[in-house]
Write a protein that holds these residues in place. Structure first.
Motif, PDB file in Angstrom:
ATOM      1  N   THR A 174       0.853  -1.183   0.000  1.00 32.11           N
ATOM      2  CA  THR A 174       0.000   0.000   0.000  1.00 32.11           C
ATOM      3  C   THR A 174       0.889   1.233   0.000  1.00 32.11           C
ATOM      4  N   PHE A 175       0.553   2.204  -0.834  1.00 38.59           N
ATOM      5  CA  PHE A 175       1.295   3.457  -0.927  1.00 38.59           C
ATOM      6  C   PHE A 175       0.342   4.615  -0.662  1.00 38.59           C
ATOM      7  N   TYR A 176       0.875   5.687  -0.090  1.00 35.10           N
ATOM      8  CA  TYR A 176       0.097   6.881   0.197  1.00 35.10           C
ATOM      9  C   TYR A 176       0.786   8.094  -0.395  1.00 35.10           C
ATOM     10  N   ALA A 177      -0.006   9.017  -0.937  1.00 37.77           N
ATOM     11  CA  ALA A 177       0.516  10.309  -1.364  1.00 37.77           C
ATOM     12  C   ALA A 177       0.490  11.223  -0.151  1.00 37.77           C
ATOM     13  N   ARG A 178       1.656  11.770   0.172  1.00 36.80           N
ATOM     14  CA  ARG A 178       1.766  12.733   1.257  1.00 36.80           C
ATOM     15  C   ARG A 178       2.213  14.035   0.616  1.00 36.80           C
ATOM     16  N   ILE A 179       1.514  15.118   0.894  1.00 36.54           N
ATOM     17  CA  ILE A 179       1.776  16.395   0.240  1.00 36.54           C
ATOM     18  C   ILE A 179       1.985  17.456   1.317  1.00 36.54           C
ATOM     19  N   CYS A 180       3.030  18.271   1.140  1.00 37.77           N
ATOM     20  CA  CYS A 180       3.259  19.329   2.124  1.00 37.77           C
ATOM     21  C   CYS A 180       2.338  20.507   1.802  1.00 37.77           C
ATOM     22  N   LYS A 181       2.224  21.415   2.724  1.00 39.04           N
ATOM     23  CA  LYS A 181       1.320  22.553   2.553  1.00 39.04           C
ATOM     24  C   LYS A 181       1.754  23.469   1.418  1.00 39.04           C
ATOM     25  N   ASN A 182       3.014  23.307   0.938  1.00 38.65           N
ATOM     26  CA  ASN A 182       3.493  24.083  -0.209  1.00 38.65           C
ATOM     27  C   ASN A 182       3.320  23.333  -1.525  1.00 38.65           C
ATOM     28  N   GLY A 183       2.882  22.061  -1.469  1.00 37.40           N
ATOM     29  CA  GLY A 183       2.578  21.312  -2.683  1.00 37.40           C
ATOM     30  C   GLY A 183       3.587  20.276  -3.120  1.00 37.40           C
ATOM     31  N   HIS A 184       4.671  20.065  -2.373  1.00 40.07           N
ATOM     32  CA  HIS A 184       5.639  19.029  -2.735  1.00 40.07           C
ATOM     33  C   HIS A 184       5.060  17.651  -2.412  1.00 40.07           C
ATOM     34  N   PRO A 197      -4.111  16.839  -6.546  1.00 43.22           N
ATOM     35  CA  PRO A 197      -5.408  17.524  -6.557  1.00 43.22           C
ATOM     36  C   PRO A 197      -5.339  18.876  -5.847  1.00 43.22           C
ATOM     37  N   ASP A 198      -6.151  19.815  -6.278  1.00 42.12           N
ATOM     38  CA  ASP A 198      -6.237  21.110  -5.608  1.00 42.12           C
ATOM     39  C   ASP A 198      -7.347  21.134  -4.571  1.00 42.12           C
ATOM     40  N   SER A 199      -8.227  20.137  -4.616  1.00 35.90           N
ATOM     41  CA  SER A 199      -9.317  20.083  -3.638  1.00 35.90           C
ATOM     42  C   SER A 199      -9.677  18.634  -3.324  1.00 35.90           C
ATOM     43  N   CYS A 200     -10.341  18.442  -2.201  1.00 39.28           N
ATOM     44  CA  CYS A 200     -10.750  17.115  -1.761  1.00 39.28           C
ATOM     45  C   CYS A 200     -11.856  16.576  -2.660  1.00 39.28           C
ATOM     46  N   ARG A 201     -11.724  15.322  -3.071  1.00 42.94           N
ATOM     47  CA  ARG A 201     -12.732  14.712  -3.943  1.00 42.94           C
ATOM     48  C   ARG A 201     -14.018  14.384  -3.193  1.00 42.94           C
ATOM     49  N   GLU A 202     -13.957  14.327  -1.873  1.00 44.33           N
ATOM     50  CA  GLU A 202     -15.144  13.996  -1.069  1.00 44.33           C
ATOM     51  C   GLU A 202     -15.957  15.221  -0.673  1.00 44.33           C
ATOM     52  N   CYS A 203     -15.285  16.240  -0.101  1.00 40.51           N
ATOM     53  CA  CYS A 203     -16.030  17.385   0.447  1.00 40.51           C
ATOM     54  C   CYS A 203     -15.796  18.695  -0.293  1.00 40.51           C
ATOM     55  N   GLY A 204     -14.791  18.737  -1.191  1.00 38.89           N
ATOM     56  CA  GLY A 204     -14.523  19.949  -1.963  1.00 38.89           C
ATOM     57  C   GLY A 204     -13.603  20.956  -1.283  1.00 38.89           C
ATOM     58  N   TYR A 205     -13.089  20.630  -0.086  1.00 44.35           N
ATOM     59  CA  TYR A 205     -12.175  21.521   0.629  1.00 44.35           C
ATOM     60  C   TYR A 205     -10.993  21.869  -0.273  1.00 44.35           C
ATOM     61  N   THR A 206     -10.621  23.146  -0.332  1.00 42.57           N
ATOM     62  CA  THR A 206      -9.491  23.579  -1.137  1.00 42.57           C
ATOM     63  C   THR A 206      -8.203  23.420  -0.335  1.00 42.57           C
ATOM     64  N   PHE A 207      -7.265  22.641  -0.867  1.00 38.64           N
ATOM     65  CA  PHE A 207      -6.002  22.391  -0.180  1.00 38.64           C
ATOM     66  C   PHE A 207      -5.117  23.637  -0.202  1.00 38.64           C
ATOM     67  N   PRO A 208      -4.192  23.776   0.765  1.00 35.88           N
ATOM     68  CA  PRO A 208      -3.340  24.975   0.863  1.00 35.88           C
ATOM     69  C   PRO A 208      -2.458  25.222  -0.357  1.00 35.88           C
ATOM     70  N   TRP A 209      -2.102  24.176  -1.110  1.00 35.54           N
ATOM     71  CA  TRP A 209      -1.235  24.322  -2.274  1.00 35.54           C
ATOM     72  C   TRP A 209      -1.997  24.639  -3.556  1.00 35.54           C
ATOM     73  N   ALA A 210      -3.297  24.747  -3.506  1.00 31.79           N
ATOM     74  CA  ALA A 210      -4.114  24.968  -4.711  1.00 31.79           C
ATOM     75  C   ALA A 210      -3.619  26.176  -5.500  1.00 31.79           C
ATOM     76  N   GLY A 211      -3.395  25.957  -6.785  1.00 32.41           N
ATOM     77  CA  GLY A 211      -2.993  27.017  -7.679  1.00 32.41           C
ATOM     78  C   GLY A 211      -1.494  27.317  -7.683  1.00 32.41           C
ATOM     79  N   LYS A 212      -0.724  26.681  -6.802  1.00 31.29           N
ATOM     80  CA  LYS A 212       0.719  26.912  -6.766  1.00 31.29           C
ATOM     81  C   LYS A 212       1.388  26.077  -7.848  1.00 31.29           C
ATOM     82  N   ASN A 213       2.312  26.681  -8.560  1.00 30.00           N
ATOM     83  CA  ASN A 213       3.098  25.968  -9.565  1.00 30.00           C
ATOM     84  C   ASN A 213       4.388  25.517  -8.907  1.00 30.00           C
ATOM     85  N   ILE A 214       4.558  24.219  -8.764  1.00 33.00           N
ATOM     86  CA  ILE A 214       5.738  23.650  -8.126  1.00 33.00           C
ATOM     87  C   ILE A 214       6.627  23.037  -9.195  1.00 33.00           C
TER      88      ILE A 214
END
Length: 86
Positions: free
Chosen positions: A3-13, A66-83
């Motif tokens: 099993t693998f998990y995507a872990r994303i920092c608040k800056n989008g890495h 993703p820029d937002s949660c697929r379940e509730c639509g919450y916008t993640f802190p990295w949304a719109g950032k170009n990394i």
């Protein structure tokens, strides 16, 4: 089964690994806190199940951050950032 998990920092890495993000874990690139689930509803951002031998390489574990949660639509802190991932 692996099993693998995507872990994303608040800056989008993006960091993909075998385990969930711990409360105190930080991004190796910028030091920002890591998250693996939506802070609003708790839904896991991305989880994979593999059967057999799997090698952790960028080629077979890429995914669209993703820029937002697929379940509730919450916008993640990295949304719109170009990394730059290179």
């Amino acid at each position: 089964m692996s099993t693998f998990y995507a872990r994303i920092c608040k800056n989008g890495h993006v960091n993909i690994t075998y385990r969930r993000a711990g409360k105190e874990e930080r991004c190796k690139e910028c030091g920002a806190p890591l998250m693996d689930s939506c802070p609003q509803c708790g839904s896991v951002i991305k989880k994979w199940h593999y059967y057999g031998m799997v090698y952790l390489t960028p080629k077979n574990l890429k995914f669209q951050r993703p820029d937002s949660c697929r379940e509730c639509g919450y916008t993640f802190p990295w949304a719109g950032k170009n990394i730059n991932f290179d």
